[in-house]
Design a protein around this motif. Structure first.
Motif, PDB file in Angstrom:
ATOM      1  N   ILE A 151       0.847  -1.191   0.000  1.00  0.00           N
ATOM      2  CA  ILE A 151       0.000   0.000   0.000  1.00  0.00           C
ATOM      3  C   ILE A 151       0.886   1.245   0.000  1.00  0.00           C
ATOM      4  O   ILE A 151       1.964   1.258   0.570  1.00  0.00           O
ATOM      5  CB  ILE A 151      -0.982   0.006   1.191  1.00  0.00           C
ATOM      6  CG1 ILE A 151      -0.265  -0.310   2.506  1.00  0.00           C
ATOM      7  CG2 ILE A 151      -2.104  -0.973   0.948  1.00  0.00           C
ATOM      8  CD1 ILE A 151      -1.160  -0.320   3.723  1.00  0.00           C
ATOM      9  N   HIS A 152       0.397   2.284  -0.645  1.00  0.00           N
ATOM     10  CA  HIS A 152       1.124   3.539  -0.771  1.00  0.00           C
ATOM     11  C   HIS A 152       0.186   4.671  -0.377  1.00  0.00           C
ATOM     12  O   HIS A 152      -0.934   4.754  -0.886  1.00  0.00           O
ATOM     13  CB  HIS A 152       1.603   3.740  -2.215  1.00  0.00           C
ATOM     14  CG  HIS A 152       2.457   2.616  -2.705  1.00  0.00           C
ATOM     15  ND1 HIS A 152       3.824   2.680  -2.711  1.00  0.00           N
ATOM     16  CD2 HIS A 152       2.141   1.371  -3.170  1.00  0.00           C
ATOM     17  CE1 HIS A 152       4.319   1.537  -3.166  1.00  0.00           C
ATOM     18  NE2 HIS A 152       3.316   0.736  -3.449  1.00  0.00           N
ATOM     19  N   ALA A 153       0.636   5.531   0.516  1.00  0.00           N
ATOM     20  CA  ALA A 153      -0.187   6.656   0.972  1.00  0.00           C
ATOM     21  C   ALA A 153      -0.079   7.804  -0.014  1.00  0.00           C
ATOM     22  O   ALA A 153       1.013   8.162  -0.447  1.00  0.00           O
ATOM     23  CB  ALA A 153       0.265   7.107   2.352  1.00  0.00           C
ATOM     24  N   VAL A 154      -1.217   8.379  -0.350  1.00  0.00           N
ATOM     25  CA  VAL A 154      -1.238   9.546  -1.216  1.00  0.00           C
ATOM     26  C   VAL A 154      -0.984  10.803  -0.385  1.00  0.00           C
ATOM     27  O   VAL A 154      -0.427  11.774  -0.866  1.00  0.00           O
ATOM     28  CB  VAL A 154      -2.583   9.641  -1.976  1.00  0.00           C
ATOM     29  CG1 VAL A 154      -2.704  10.936  -2.750  1.00  0.00           C
ATOM     30  CG2 VAL A 154      -2.738   8.448  -2.900  1.00  0.00           C
ATOM     31  N   GLY A 155      -1.375  10.789   0.881  1.00  0.00           N
ATOM     32  CA  GLY A 155      -1.112  11.920   1.762  1.00  0.00           C
ATOM     33  C   GLY A 155      -2.350  12.640   2.224  1.00  0.00           C
ATOM     34  O   GLY A 155      -2.273  13.607   2.954  1.00  0.00           O
ATOM     35  N   ASP A 156      -3.496  12.201   1.820  1.00  0.00           N
ATOM     36  CA  ASP A 156      -4.737  12.862   2.232  1.00  0.00           C
ATOM     37  C   ASP A 156      -5.744  11.855   2.792  1.00  0.00           C
ATOM     38  O   ASP A 156      -6.936  12.091   2.770  1.00  0.00           O
ATOM     39  CB  ASP A 156      -5.341  13.628   1.050  1.00  0.00           C
ATOM     40  CG  ASP A 156      -5.681  12.721  -0.132  1.00  0.00           C
ATOM     41  OD1 ASP A 156      -5.416  11.496  -0.055  1.00  0.00           O
ATOM     42  OD2 ASP A 156      -6.214  13.226  -1.133  1.00  0.00           O
TER      43      ASP A 156
END
Length: 180
Positions: A151-156
């Motif tokens: 999983i990769h966080a987009v930041g929002d």
């Protein structure tokens, strides 16, 4: 093209997978979720962003070691849950039903449920940018684990999940440094 608020530009360049960072402060283990990670070159050097606002930061500063544990998409709620509670008053291993595995080189535990674990030593702090530079000393992967998508966080508060793998190794072989 529509203009994007410059303060949101970081969401366009997602740096790496979500990792769970385990520490041991001499008395107890803790886990923090980090959504900003980076590989430094082709060696086992990594960077994470964290600072004094995280409970685990003191253990990183004092012991100069940790484990990067890489969760998969089936662990997203665990990763987010770990990130929104504090190790000051929570045993996150117990709360989230995670299994500690003793490391060979560091006191911080590996997480059995994760796809992979990397034992690391802290080699530098770049305080100006809240960056911690890590040197991997051992790495482990659960090749029998069925789920392997990270999983990769987009930041929002949103995440991207790894998708299909596209193999271009043969095409790139002549361009990669030896040993890669």
């Amino acid at each position: 093209m529509d203009e994007l608020d410059l303060n949101r530009a970081f969401t366009l360049i997602e740096p790496g997978p979500v990792v769970l960072v385990t520490t041991h402060d001499g008395a107890r283990d803790n886990i923090m979720t980090i959504t900003w990670t980076m590989v430094l070159g082709f060696s086992a050097e990594f960077a994470i962003t964290t600072g004094p606002w995280n409970h685990s930061y003191t253990a990183l500063r004092d012991t100069k070691e940790c484990v990067l544990s890489i969760p998969t998409v089936d662990m997203i709620d665990t990763a987010v849950g770990i990130g929104v509670c504090s190790g000051t008053d929570t045993d996150k291993f117990e709360k989230f039903g995670l299994t500690r595995v003793k490391g060979r080189h560091v006191k911080a535990p590996l997480i059995k449920e994760c796809l992979a674990n990397i034992e690391c030593r802290v080699v530098d702090f770049v305080d100006r940018h809240s960056i911690v530079i890590l040197q991997g000393v051992a790495a482990y992967i659960d090749t029998a684990r069925e789920e392997k998508r990270m999983i990769h966080a987009v930041g929002d508060g949103t995440f991207i999940v790894d998708g299909d793998t596209i193999d271009r190794r043969e095409m790139m072989r002549s361009k990669l440094p030896s040993g890669v």
